[in-house]
Design a protein around this motif. Structure first.
Motif, PDB file in Angstrom:
ATOM      1  N   SER A  10      12.292   1.846  21.748  1.00  0.00           N
ATOM      2  CA  SER A  10      13.215   1.523  22.755  1.00  0.00           C
ATOM      3  C   SER A  10      14.580   1.199  22.300  1.00  0.00           C
ATOM      4  CB  SER A  10      12.783   0.009  23.642  1.00  0.00           C
ATOM      5  OG  SER A  10      12.734  -0.876  22.732  1.00  0.00           O
ATOM      6  N   VAL A  11      15.702   1.182  23.230  1.00  0.00           N
ATOM      7  CA  VAL A  11      17.158   1.041  22.690  1.00  0.00           C
ATOM      8  C   VAL A  11      17.879   0.129  23.715  1.00  0.00           C
ATOM      9  CG1 VAL A  11      17.053   3.304  21.318  1.00  0.00           C
ATOM     10  CG2 VAL A  11      17.503   3.387  23.762  1.00  0.00           C
ATOM     11  N   PRO A  12      18.917  -0.431  23.131  1.00  0.00           N
ATOM     12  CA  PRO A  12      19.464  -0.323  21.803  1.00  0.00           C
ATOM     13  C   PRO A  12      18.581  -1.050  20.786  1.00  0.00           C
ATOM     14  CG  PRO A  12      20.645  -1.832  22.932  1.00  0.00           C
ATOM     15  CD  PRO A  12      19.641  -1.429  23.910  1.00  0.00           C
ATOM     16  N   ALA A  13      18.145  -0.451  19.596  1.00  0.00           N
ATOM     17  CA  ALA A  13      17.527  -1.188  18.417  1.00  0.00           C
ATOM     18  C   ALA A  13      18.386  -1.560  17.216  1.00  0.00           C
ATOM     19  CB  ALA A  13      16.441  -0.105  18.209  1.00  0.00           C
ATOM     20  N   ARG A  14      18.065  -2.926  16.925  1.00  0.00           N
ATOM     21  CA  ARG A  14      18.689  -3.303  15.769  1.00  0.00           C
ATOM     22  C   ARG A  14      18.071  -3.439  14.514  1.00  0.00           C
ATOM     23  NH1 ARG A  14      23.247  -7.169  15.832  1.00  0.00           N
ATOM     24  NH2 ARG A  14      23.088  -8.710  14.219  1.00  0.00           N
ATOM     25  N   LEU A  15      18.565  -2.898  13.565  1.00  0.00           N
ATOM     26  CA  LEU A  15      18.028  -2.636  12.356  1.00  0.00           C
ATOM     27  C   LEU A  15      18.663  -2.992  11.240  1.00  0.00           C
ATOM     28  CD1 LEU A  15      16.796   1.104  13.119  1.00  0.00           C
ATOM     29  CD2 LEU A  15      15.378  -1.075  13.263  1.00  0.00           C
TER      30      LEU A  15
END
Length: 402
Positions: free
Chosen positions: A67-72
């Protein structure tokens, strides 16, 4: 003694049955294009050797970008020619470039255009799935598999393929050496002074070009005068070649001396008359253990017969699969009369019609001395023996020349 005319296909089969491929030799890849493989080429490595990135971007766990937005969090980098040695954990990403190894723990690549980078944080704006933008190990080929089979004529793409398999040289059949000479007191080489009753010989240069184009090594023995001893002396220079080809003198006229001269010097004739036009006086046999092909002296006949018989012979000598020249269907551009007992090869032009079969139109004149028409021809229309009269628009088979 007169010999019955034999069909074209039978003549070609009899020639090919007497030939064996040349010996093998190692050849560097750079010199192998157009040659024929003597042995299979087996991959010495797996390609790719590991999972590689197909795009510039970030190696991630697909579950983290479902799922987005995805913070990495960016924990490292994997450039082409390098690698990230760690194991990717939950919520982590590795900056990666096309062709670089995919880090352990990663199972997808998010392309650079779908991300935003803020220091050690990257934001993925598009969802991804397992395997996306990854080239898995062995996608192209695996170590130990046969990539190229013996008998294949090598293209530039084949050379690149062999190089990718980590092969630097190939086992190929040696290029066949084809010795040849013309006969006739009336002949002189191009550019030489011409006497009042002499003509320029085109056959030697034309045949040399055809042999080279077909993958052989042309050995031009020149022009032999119309004297038996001169013909024998010239033919003996072919010892060591893979085939001897004579041009002219293959018929039985008073000045057609090749058969008679070489019969006294070890020539064993198989046949010498073919049911074809142009090129009826075509001879084949063995001269001192060398296969010998006697082509007609008329320049068009010589070229057409070389295409039908010498090129397949060269292919077999070089280790390839020898077949009749390729034919394709076309529609006839003009009516043709009924054919006689000889297979006809008519020089013709080709008109290409979008969405339809090409139209092959034979030239009005088909004289076997007219090289200008052979040079202008796009194809040869093949007419079987005793073919009935044909109207414009009917189907015919043609041999493409270009």
């Amino acid at each position: 003694m007169a010999q019955a005319l034999i069909p074209v296909a039978e003549a070609r089969a009899r020639i090919l049955s007497m030939l064996t491929p040349t010996e093998q030799e190692p050849v560097l890849l750079a010199n192998a294009v157009g040659r024929i493989l003597a042995e299979d080429v087996v991959a010495r490595r797996t390609q790719p050797p590991s999972d590689l990135s197909a795009m510039d971007g970030y190696a991630v766990r697909a579950a983290d970008v479902s799922s987005v937005p995805a913070r990495l969090r960016v924990v490292g980098e994997s450039p082409a020619g390098g690698a990230y040695d760690g194991i990717l954990g939950e919520g982590e990403a590795v900056r990666i470039f096309t062709g670089a190894p995919v880090p352990h723990g990663a199972d997808a690549i998010v392309i650079q255009e779908d991300t935003e980078r803020y220091g050690d944080i990257v934001i993925a704006r598009e969802k991804t799935v397992h395997g996306r933008n990854i080239r898995p190990a062995g996608l192209d080929f695996t170590k130990g598999t046969t990539g190229l089979a013996a008998g294949r004529k090598l293209s530039a793409a084949d050379i690149a393929f062999a190089a990718a398999m980590n092969v630097s040289s190939l086992s190929l059949h040696r290029r066949p050496r084809i010795a040849f000479f013309s006969t006739g007191d009336e002949l002189v080489r191009p550019g030489a002074p011409l006497g009042p009753n002499q003509i320029v010989s085109s056959n030697n240069d034309g045949l040399a070009a055809l042999i080279a184009e077909a993958g052989g090594v042309p050995l031009d023995l020149g022009i032999a005068p119309d004297r038996r001893e001169a013909i024998r002396a010239t033919a003996r220079k072919a010892i060591g070649a893979d085939m001897l080809v004579t041009l002219g003198g293959a018929s039985v006229g008073d000045h057609d001396l090749v058969q008679a001269a070489l019969a006294e010097d070890g020539l064993d004739i198989d046949f010498w008359r073919i049911a074809m036009r142009p090129g009826k006086p075509l001879m084949f046999g063995r001269y001192r253990d060398i296969p010998m092909l006697g082509l007609p002296g008329n320049p068009v006949s010589a070229q057409v017969c070389a295409l039908l018989f010498l090129v397949p012979a060269l292919t077999k000598l070089a280790g390839g699969e020898a077949n009749a020249p390729r034919t394709v269907p076309a529609r006839l551009g003009t009516p043709l009369a009924e054919n006689d007992q000889r297979e006809d090869y008519l020089r013709a032009g080709i008109d290409h019609v979008p969405g339809e079969l090409p139209v092959a139109t034979p030239f009005p004149k088909q004289d076997s001395s007219m090289l200008s028409l052979l040079s202008a021809a796009d194809c040869l229309i093949v007419r079987p023996p005793h073919a009935p009269a044909a109207e414009a628009g009917e189907m015919v088979s043609v041999i493409p020349l270009r």
